[in-house]
Design a protein around this motif. Structure first.
Motif, PDB file in Angstrom:
ATOM      1  N   PRO A   1       0.831  -1.210   0.000  1.00 32.86           N
ATOM      2  CA  PRO A   1       0.000   0.000   0.000  1.00 32.86           C
ATOM      3  C   PRO A   1       0.865   1.260   0.000  1.00 32.86           C
ATOM      4  O   PRO A   1       1.993   1.252   0.488  1.00 32.86           O
ATOM      5  CB  PRO A   1      -0.777  -0.093   1.320  1.00 32.86           C
ATOM      6  CG  PRO A   1      -0.708  -1.525   1.708  1.00 32.86           C
ATOM      7  CD  PRO A   1       0.595  -2.039   1.174  1.00 32.86           C
ATOM      8  N   LEU A   2       0.319   2.321  -0.574  1.00 25.97           N
ATOM      9  CA  LEU A   2       0.945   3.635  -0.504  1.00 25.97           C
ATOM     10  C   LEU A   2       0.257   4.386   0.627  1.00 25.97           C
ATOM     11  O   LEU A   2      -0.974   4.412   0.698  1.00 25.97           O
ATOM     12  CB  LEU A   2       0.768   4.384  -1.820  1.00 25.97           C
ATOM     13  CG  LEU A   2       1.320   3.707  -3.073  1.00 25.97           C
ATOM     14  CD1 LEU A   2       0.997   4.559  -4.303  1.00 25.97           C
ATOM     15  CD2 LEU A   2       2.816   3.472  -2.951  1.00 25.97           C
ATOM     16  N   VAL A   3       1.050   5.011   1.502  1.00 28.05           N
ATOM     17  CA  VAL A   3       0.507   5.678   2.680  1.00 28.05           C
ATOM     18  C   VAL A   3       1.151   7.052   2.828  1.00 28.05           C
ATOM     19  O   VAL A   3       2.369   7.198   2.653  1.00 28.05           O
ATOM     20  CB  VAL A   3       0.773   4.852   3.971  1.00 28.05           C
ATOM     21  CG1 VAL A   3       0.136   5.507   5.183  1.00 28.05           C
ATOM     22  CG2 VAL A   3       0.281   3.418   3.806  1.00 28.05           C
ATOM     23  N   TRP A   4       0.332   8.044   3.148  1.00 29.44           N
ATOM     24  CA  TRP A   4       0.812   9.391   3.426  1.00 29.44           C
ATOM     25  C   TRP A   4       0.259   9.846   4.761  1.00 29.44           C
ATOM     26  O   TRP A   4      -0.875   9.514   5.124  1.00 29.44           O
ATOM     27  CB  TRP A   4       0.340  10.376   2.355  1.00 29.44           C
ATOM     28  CG  TRP A   4       0.906  10.128   1.013  1.00 29.44           C
ATOM     29  CD1 TRP A   4       2.014  10.709   0.460  1.00 29.44           C
ATOM     30  CD2 TRP A   4       0.393   9.242   0.007  1.00 29.44           C
ATOM     31  NE1 TRP A   4       2.215  10.226  -0.812  1.00 29.44           N
ATOM     32  CE2 TRP A   4       1.235   9.326  -1.106  1.00 29.44           C
ATOM     33  CE3 TRP A   4      -0.705   8.369  -0.041  1.00 29.44           C
ATOM     34  CZ2 TRP A   4       1.025   8.582  -2.261  1.00 29.44           C
ATOM     35  CZ3 TRP A   4      -0.911   7.630  -1.188  1.00 29.44           C
ATOM     36  CH2 TRP A   4      -0.056   7.743  -2.283  1.00 29.44           C
ATOM     37  N   HIS A   5       1.063  10.589   5.499  1.00 34.94           N
ATOM     38  CA  HIS A   5       0.607  11.213   6.742  1.00 34.94           C
ATOM     39  C   HIS A   5       0.982  12.685   6.672  1.00 34.94           C
ATOM     40  O   HIS A   5       2.161  13.026   6.526  1.00 34.94           O
ATOM     41  CB  HIS A   5       1.251  10.549   7.956  1.00 34.94           C
ATOM     42  CG  HIS A   5       0.852  11.173   9.251  1.00 34.94           C
ATOM     43  ND1 HIS A   5      -0.436  11.107   9.741  1.00 34.94           N
ATOM     44  CD2 HIS A   5       1.555  11.891  10.135  1.00 34.94           C
ATOM     45  CE1 HIS A   5      -0.497  11.754  10.877  1.00 34.94           C
ATOM     46  NE2 HIS A   5       0.707  12.249  11.151  1.00 34.94           N
ATOM     47  N   GLU A   6      -0.047  13.537   6.733  1.00 34.37           N
ATOM     48  CA  GLU A   6       0.147  14.981   6.633  1.00 34.37           C
ATOM     49  C   GLU A   6       0.983  15.346   5.406  1.00 34.37           C
ATOM     50  O   GLU A   6       1.886  16.182   5.477  1.00 34.37           O
ATOM     51  CB  GLU A   6       0.751  15.527   7.923  1.00 34.37           C
ATOM     52  CG  GLU A   6      -0.162  15.339   9.114  1.00 34.37           C
ATOM     53  CD  GLU A   6       0.425  15.857  10.418  1.00 34.37           C
ATOM     54  OE1 GLU A   6       1.560  16.392  10.418  1.00 34.37           O
ATOM     55  OE2 GLU A   6      -0.258  15.723  11.442  1.00 34.37           O
ATOM     56  N   GLY A   7       0.701  14.673   4.295  1.00 30.38           N
ATOM     57  CA  GLY A   7       1.355  14.975   3.025  1.00 30.38           C
ATOM     58  C   GLY A   7       2.700  14.305   2.810  1.00 30.38           C
ATOM     59  O   GLY A   7       3.257  14.382   1.735  1.00 30.38           O
ATOM     60  N   GLU A   8       3.226  13.617   3.827  1.00 29.06           N
ATOM     61  CA  GLU A   8       4.521  12.945   3.714  1.00 29.06           C
ATOM     62  C   GLU A   8       4.317  11.465   3.451  1.00 29.06           C
ATOM     63  O   GLU A   8       3.566  10.795   4.153  1.00 29.06           O
ATOM     64  CB  GLU A   8       5.335  13.121   5.005  1.00 29.06           C
ATOM     65  CG  GLU A   8       5.727  14.551   5.287  1.00 29.06           C
ATOM     66  CD  GLU A   8       6.723  15.098   4.281  1.00 29.06           C
ATOM     67  OE1 GLU A   8       7.645  14.355   3.882  1.00 29.06           O
ATOM     68  OE2 GLU A   8       6.582  16.269   3.902  1.00 29.06           O
ATOM     69  N   PHE A   9       5.028  10.919   2.433  1.00 32.47           N
ATOM     70  CA  PHE A   9       4.947   9.498   2.117  1.00 32.47           C
ATOM     71  C   PHE A   9       5.588   8.690   3.230  1.00 32.47           C
ATOM     72  O   PHE A   9       6.653   9.036   3.738  1.00 32.47           O
ATOM     73  CB  PHE A   9       5.639   9.214   0.782  1.00 32.47           C
ATOM     74  CG  PHE A   9       5.630   7.761   0.425  1.00 32.47           C
ATOM     75  CD1 PHE A   9       4.470   7.159  -0.036  1.00 32.47           C
ATOM     76  CD2 PHE A   9       6.773   6.988   0.558  1.00 32.47           C
ATOM     77  CE1 PHE A   9       4.450   5.817  -0.369  1.00 32.47           C
ATOM     78  CE2 PHE A   9       6.769   5.644   0.231  1.00 32.47           C
ATOM     79  CZ  PHE A   9       5.599   5.059  -0.235  1.00 32.47           C
ATOM     80  N   ILE A  10       4.938   7.603   3.604  1.00 33.35           N
ATOM     81  CA  ILE A  10       5.446   6.693   4.636  1.00 33.35           C
ATOM     82  C   ILE A  10       5.595   5.304   4.019  1.00 33.35           C
ATOM     83  O   ILE A  10       4.658   4.816   3.389  1.00 33.35           O
ATOM     84  CB  ILE A  10       4.477   6.602   5.836  1.00 33.35           C
ATOM     85  CG1 ILE A  10       4.302   7.966   6.484  1.00 33.35           C
ATOM     86  CG2 ILE A  10       4.949   5.568   6.845  1.00 33.35           C
ATOM     87  CD1 ILE A  10       3.211   8.005   7.517  1.00 33.35           C
ATOM     88  N   ASN A  11       6.749   4.676   4.206  1.00 36.55           N
ATOM     89  CA  ASN A  11       6.967   3.329   3.695  1.00 36.55           C
ATOM     90  C   ASN A  11       6.134   2.354   4.525  1.00 36.55           C
ATOM     91  O   ASN A  11       6.278   2.293   5.742  1.00 36.55           O
ATOM     92  CB  ASN A  11       8.449   2.964   3.760  1.00 36.55           C
ATOM     93  CG  ASN A  11       8.744   1.658   3.080  1.00 36.55           C
ATOM     94  OD1 ASN A  11       7.928   0.748   3.031  1.00 36.55           O
ATOM     95  ND2 ASN A  11       9.951   1.552   2.537  1.00 36.55           N
ATOM     96  N   PHE A  12       5.272   1.582   3.880  1.00 37.16           N
ATOM     97  CA  PHE A  12       4.396   0.640   4.578  1.00 37.16           C
ATOM     98  C   PHE A  12       5.184  -0.452   5.284  1.00 37.16           C
ATOM     99  O   PHE A  12       4.793  -0.919   6.344  1.00 37.16           O
ATOM    100  CB  PHE A  12       3.404   0.018   3.594  1.00 37.16           C
ATOM    101  CG  PHE A  12       2.454  -0.953   4.246  1.00 37.16           C
ATOM    102  CD1 PHE A  12       1.381  -0.496   4.991  1.00 37.16           C
ATOM    103  CD2 PHE A  12       2.629  -2.317   4.114  1.00 37.16           C
ATOM    104  CE1 PHE A  12       0.505  -1.383   5.595  1.00 37.16           C
ATOM    105  CE2 PHE A  12       1.754  -3.208   4.707  1.00 37.16           C
ATOM    106  CZ  PHE A  12       0.691  -2.734   5.450  1.00 37.16           C
ATOM    107  N   GLN A  13       6.282  -0.890   4.700  1.00 40.25           N
ATOM    108  CA  GLN A  13       7.060  -1.984   5.288  1.00 40.25           C
ATOM    109  C   GLN A  13       7.721  -1.512   6.566  1.00 40.25           C
ATOM    110  O   GLN A  13       7.970  -2.164   7.470  1.00 40.25           O
ATOM    111  CB  GLN A  13       8.104  -2.505   4.310  1.00 40.25           C
ATOM    112  CG  GLN A  13       7.500  -3.030   3.036  1.00 40.25           C
ATOM    113  CD  GLN A  13       6.565  -4.224   3.217  1.00 40.25           C
ATOM    114  OE1 GLN A  13       6.688  -4.976   4.181  1.00 40.25           O
ATOM    115  NE2 GLN A  13       5.621  -4.375   2.343  1.00 40.25           N
TER     116      GLN A  13
END
Length: 144
Positions: free
Chosen positions: A132-144
């Motif tokens: 999955p692709l995940v963002w928090h407050e506009g910043e990309f977060i690596n799911f792994q």
């Protein structure tokens, strides 16, 4: 991730299951060769990624194609409703596919619930293209 039907009410879309607001949509009729990156490009061109915080395109573990569905969580119920209006019955522009999107409220709702659901389904060794692709407050977060 089973999919109940919904209608056009602005919050729970008439589901009657106690969910106050829909933020996660299930996209059906995703072309089988579509990748997560291409799906993100399609969303960027259609609704903009500033309103998206989760994109998941489940893959067939035995094959080299997706399952024909995708899950997208939006930052607000209004953003999800706008996306539903924009995407419903449109064709896939980035893939030049004649298939028309079907957009429904997903059974699992919200960023945290989707992350928890994927944590048990996505193999720890999945490559970035199948995570999955995940963002928090506009910043990309690596799911792994």
């Amino acid at each position: 991730m089973a999919q109940p039907s919904g209608n056009n009410s602005p919050t729970g879309w008439g589901r009657g299951d106690g969910i106050d607001a829909v933020t996660t949509l299930m996209l059906q009729n995703v072309p089988r060769k579509c990748t997560t990156g291409v799906l993100a490009s399609e969303l960027e061109a259609s609704v903009g990624m500033d309103v998206v915080n989760f994109v998941y395109l489940p893959w067939d573990s035995r094959g080299s194609c997706n399952l024909g569905i995708a899950f997208v969580n939006f930052t607000s119920p209004q953003a999800a409703q706008n996306a539903r209006s924009t995407l419903s019955a449109t064709t896939w522009r980035c893939l030049k596919s004649p298939r028309r999107m079907k957009v429904l409220p997903a059974y699992v709702q919200g960023l945290v619930a989707n992350l928890a659901c994927c944590a048990g389904k996505v193999p720890p060794n999945a490559d970035d293209e199948h995570s999955p692709l995940v963002w928090h407050e506009g910043e990309f977060i690596n799911f792994q």
